[in-house]
Write a protein that holds these residues in place. Structure first.
Motif, mmCIF file in Angstrom:
data_model
loop_
_atom_site.group_PDB
_atom_site.id
_atom_site.type_symbol
_atom_site.label_atom_id
_atom_site.label_comp_id
_atom_site.label_asym_id
_atom_site.label_seq_id
_atom_site.Cartn_x
_atom_site.Cartn_y
_atom_site.Cartn_z
ATOM 1 N N THR A 1 34.976 16.607 8.232
ATOM 2 C CA THR A 1 36.128 16.325 9.373
ATOM 3 C C THR A 1 36.342 17.572 10.165
ATOM 4 O O THR A 1 36.936 18.288 9.287
ATOM 5 C CB THR A 1 36.960 15.292 9.414
ATOM 6 N N GLU B 1 31.656 12.079 16.564
ATOM 7 C CA GLU B 1 32.570 11.241 15.573
ATOM 8 C C GLU B 1 33.624 12.107 14.584
ATOM 9 O O GLU B 1 34.533 11.589 14.141
ATOM 10 C CB GLU B 1 31.803 10.217 15.147
ATOM 11 N N ARG B 2 32.871 13.003 14.283
ATOM 12 C CA ARG B 2 33.562 14.081 13.213
ATOM 13 C C ARG B 2 34.199 15.412 13.675
ATOM 14 O O ARG B 2 34.721 16.038 12.828
ATOM 15 C CB ARG B 2 32.657 14.355 12.155
ATOM 16 N N GLN C 1 29.122 15.979 21.397
ATOM 17 C CA GLN C 1 28.377 14.601 21.837
ATOM 18 C C GLN C 1 26.989 14.840 21.879
ATOM 19 O O GLN C 1 25.989 14.195 21.416
ATOM 20 C CB GLN C 1 29.000 13.933 23.109
#
Length: 288
Positions: free
Chosen positions: A143, A168-169, A162
């Motif tokens: 992350t 998302e991370r 994106q």
């Protein structure tokens, strides 16, 4: 340039010569990149289709790019992309254009981020997001949090995250270095390619580099202003045994090494890039 029939062969030859006379770096490569961009094809395909004539619209679009390049606009701003660590990143005047030597910094970070276990990485002064996104793409369990003082740079870094499938991370936060971090956050690795050019040297840079954001270039009177702050601030957020990885100017090795040692890092060291210039510095957070 707009008269007669202009084939790919002819325009490659003419433009390369024109760029050579005007002192444009890598004139042939620049010509190929810009022409391939206009024709929406790859550079190799240009040589397959050497006798293909360009349409009036294609010629007009290519001529416009030549004029902008001659005015000092960087090639990658003209095409809107830059490949970094084998991925296409969107770049424009909001961010510094990623350099090949920064890929070595990514390599060093990846050695400290496990492949098969979760870990947290912080990228300070993220710009286009090239470091943060590359680390996340190469380490699917990592992350990554990225910060930048520029709102525009943060927006572009988020776009790149994106587009490259890691949003998302990869979280992108606007703010000054460590200021945007949530309280109590710690990281296995802190990495940064901060501004490190002496303020007095900015005016002497090439016209192309001076088109890049001054915020991403200007490291203060001695080039070390941001580096000092990153070195000090990382001590507060690194896990015990965590790594601080920095890019720096080629003449700053001794000064940065001294800053790392004075701040209490262990195993402080400087490493060279592929051209044997001191380019990276590392320090390890002492064990608890």
């Amino acid at each position: 340039m707009m008269s007669d029939v202009w084939t790919i062969r002819r325009i490659l030859t003419w433009t390369t010569g024109h760029f050579e006379k005007r002192g444009v770096d890598a004139p042939r490569l620049t010509t190929e990149i810009l022409l391939a961009h206009v024709l929406k094809t790859g550079r190799v395909r240009l040589y397959v289709d050497l006798d293909r004539p360009l349409s009036k619209d294609e010629l007009a679009a290519f001529k416009a790019l030549i004029e902008r390049r001659m005015a000092g606009e960087p090639t990658n701003y003209l095409t809107g992309t830059k490949e970094f660590y084998n991925r296409p990143f969107k770049v424009d005047a909001r961010v510094l254009i990623p350099r090949p030597e920064t890929e070595l910094l990514v390599e060093a970070v990846l050695h400290s981020v496990p492949r098969d276990a979760p870990s947290r990485v912080l990228d300070v002064c993220t710009g286009s997001g090239c470091i943060a996104i590359s680390v996340a793409a190469e380490r699917p369990q990592a992350t990554v949090l990225a910060t930048d003082l520029s709102k525009d740079a943060c927006a572009l870094a988020h776009e790149n995250a994106q587009a490259l499938g890691v949003a998302e991370r990869v979280s992108v936060l606007e703010g000054d270095l460590f200021a945007p971090l949530p309280p109590g956050e710690t990281f296995r690795v802190v990495v940064s390619n901060p501004p490190y050019i002496d303020s007095g040297d900015i005016a002497g840079l090439s016209a192309e580099v001076r088109r890049e954001p001054r915020l991403a270039l200007d490291g203060g009177p001695d080039g070390l202003t941001a580096l000092r702050r990153v070195i000090q601030g990382a001590r507060r957020v690194l896990e015990p045994g965590g790594l601080l990885a920095l890019e720096m100017g080629e003449t700053q090795g001794s000064a940065v090494l001294e800053l790392l040692r004075a701040a209490g890092y262990v195993d402080a060291r400087v490493e060279k890039d592929l051209e044997r210039r001191e380019r990276m510095a590392f320090g390890t957070q002492p064990a608890a």
